[in-house]
Write a protein that holds these residues in place. Sequence first.
Motif, PDB file in Angstrom:
ATOM      1  N   MET A 109      30.804  40.493  36.156  1.00 13.87           N
ATOM      2  CA  MET A 109      30.287  40.214  37.501  1.00 13.87           C
ATOM      3  C   MET A 109      30.465  41.416  38.424  1.00 13.87           C
ATOM      4  O   MET A 109      29.572  41.756  39.212  1.00 13.87           O
ATOM      5  CB  MET A 109      30.981  38.985  38.092  1.00 13.87           C
ATOM      6  N   VAL A 110      31.618  42.046  38.348  1.00 15.87           N
ATOM      7  CA  VAL A 110      31.845  43.237  39.167  1.00 15.87           C
ATOM      8  C   VAL A 110      30.822  44.310  38.822  1.00 15.87           C
ATOM      9  O   VAL A 110      30.256  44.969  39.711  1.00 15.87           O
ATOM     10  CB  VAL A 110      33.284  43.765  38.974  1.00 15.87           C
ATOM     11  N   LEU A 121      37.689  34.989  30.060  1.00 13.16           N
ATOM     12  CA  LEU A 121      37.390  34.924  31.491  1.00 13.16           C
ATOM     13  C   LEU A 121      37.506  36.304  32.126  1.00 13.16           C
ATOM     14  O   LEU A 121      36.710  36.654  33.009  1.00 13.16           O
ATOM     15  CB  LEU A 121      38.334  33.937  32.180  1.00 13.16           C
ATOM     16  N   ASP A 122      38.457  37.114  31.673  1.00 11.27           N
ATOM     17  CA  ASP A 122      38.560  38.489  32.178  1.00 11.27           C
ATOM     18  C   ASP A 122      37.237  39.234  31.965  1.00 11.27           C
ATOM     19  O   ASP A 122      36.781  39.983  32.842  1.00 11.27           O
ATOM     20  CB  ASP A 122      39.692  39.241  31.475  1.00 11.27           C
ATOM     21  N   ARG A 123      36.634  39.039  30.814  1.00  9.10           N
ATOM     22  CA  ARG A 123      35.357  39.702  30.522  1.00  9.10           C
ATOM     23  C   ARG A 123      34.271  39.227  31.488  1.00  9.10           C
ATOM     24  O   ARG A 123      33.461  40.036  31.963  1.00  9.10           O
ATOM     25  CB  ARG A 123      34.931  39.422  29.087  1.00  9.10           C
ATOM     26  N   GLU A 124      34.254  37.941  31.788  1.00  5.47           N
ATOM     27  CA  GLU A 124      33.255  37.414  32.720  1.00  5.47           C
ATOM     28  C   GLU A 124      33.452  38.013  34.108  1.00  5.47           C
ATOM     29  O   GLU A 124      32.485  38.384  34.776  1.00  5.47           O
ATOM     30  CB  GLU A 124      33.335  35.892  32.777  1.00  5.47           C
ATOM     31  N   THR A 160      26.810  30.370  35.020  1.00  2.80           N
ATOM     32  CA  THR A 160      26.143  31.162  33.989  1.00  2.80           C
ATOM     33  C   THR A 160      27.124  32.193  33.436  1.00  2.80           C
ATOM     34  O   THR A 160      28.095  32.562  34.097  1.00  2.80           O
ATOM     35  CB  THR A 160      24.899  31.892  34.533  1.00  2.80           C
ATOM     36  N   GLY A 161      26.864  32.647  32.226  1.00  2.58           N
ATOM     37  CA  GLY A 161      27.716  33.652  31.602  1.00  2.58           C
ATOM     38  C   GLY A 161      26.993  34.983  31.476  1.00  2.58           C
ATOM     39  O   GLY A 161      25.760  35.059  31.533  1.00  2.58           O
ATOM     40  N   TYR A 162      27.767  36.035  31.295  1.00  2.00           N
ATOM     41  CA  TYR A 162      27.180  37.372  31.217  1.00  2.00           C
ATOM     42  C   TYR A 162      26.203  37.500  30.058  1.00  2.00           C
ATOM     43  O   TYR A 162      25.189  38.201  30.165  1.00  2.00           O
ATOM     44  CB  TYR A 162      28.295  38.412  31.086  1.00  2.00           C
TER      45      TYR A 162
END
Length: 431
Positions: free
Chosen positions: A415-416, A408-411, A312-314
């Motif tokens: 998550m963090v 991907l860095d944004r994803e 899933t994505g943000y």
Amino acid sequence: MNDTAKSINYIQTELIPGMVERQQLTIDGIGADDTVRLDCVEAKPLQADGTFMLTVLYKVKVELSSAKDGTMKQERRLVVKITPQCTEEMYTGCQFDTLFENEMTAYTEIIPALGKAERYPKYFYSHRKPFEAVMVLSDYSTEGWRMAPMVVNLPLDYCLLAARELGRFHGECYALKEQRRDSFESMISKFKEARYGNDLGDMKWLAVMKTGPVRALKATRESIFSESIPEEFLQKLGDLAADPWEYSKKCVKPVEPLAVICHGDYLRNNVAFQFADEQAPGRPTQAMMFDFQTLRYASPMIDFATFIANSTGYDVRQKHFETIFKAYHDELVQTLCSIIKTNPDDLPQHYSYESFLREFTRYYIYGFLIATSFLMILHEPTENVFEMEQWSLEEIVQDTMKRGGAKLDREFAAMVYEIYKLHQRFGMDPM
């Protein structure tokens, strides 16, 4: 003859003929006084289509007829899973024997006990020999099932179906645990840890695992989320992720009372969808899990966290996480209550929504750590993932820090942020 040609020749001249001879592959409804004749076998490799696979898959078409008079005919569409041609060291390191043994246990013991065999690919045959493992299943694509067209960041309708399917599976397994404890204990005693059972001797893969969290925390500190997350929390998360292998080994150990039979690798790669709505043929209507090679007895959130972090994505999670989690939990509770014939209000407290959300908070880091070493391959695929065996450690670290780029860095940063918000909600520290 290359490896693919060798495997196709083996399937056509040894595997399928042997199954027909042993009557492991036959014609439905054939008389006891008749035998089956093998008329044709065609095999071709299955394209990965954005899916990372350790085992090699072949699509096989088999044409059978009755030997007595040839009037009874049947075509079988199969998928054959074969371990790749590899060194003894790689075969042992990838734990191929354990992977295939777990999946055989799933198809021969667990799924029949759940009484839902029709929901999964049909199992025909498997064997394990020194440095070779094979399994033959029905080809679910002939029944209208197919993979999601997107490789990452599934849309909400896909997420909800996958979450409900996972909830149904966990609910059925909890019912087995509640009602048939002896059978349940017998099944889980046969599981072998297929990922963290051995020490990780591959220094290059360990470098990927250790570098991924470093990249994620760096991306977080450089993102819009940095103002919302205390540096102390990021440092704690960094300390915890410094040895992701050991952390993950601890996570997969069962803790009662919520431990249950888990798929073990529940993400987009191992979920198929049906599209049975004639009015909206592009809309998924049902989900099905497959590939049970990483079965384990552990927290159910091992599965849910793996799915959320890797499929899933943000953009979906920030708006719909509670909806997805509730769909999972509602399906689990309804399935469990239906089987053991009780009301949700009468279930023990550990089955409550709040209990499961707390459990997810504990295990989201587990899914996150998988994502930091896996998502980059999905966001920016390589033609041959094993090519990194030829890279130096420095090249692997550099690749891990950049593959997949800013998206991907944004994803990772998102998550963090989600991990922090959940821990803050429940007053928990990363552990």
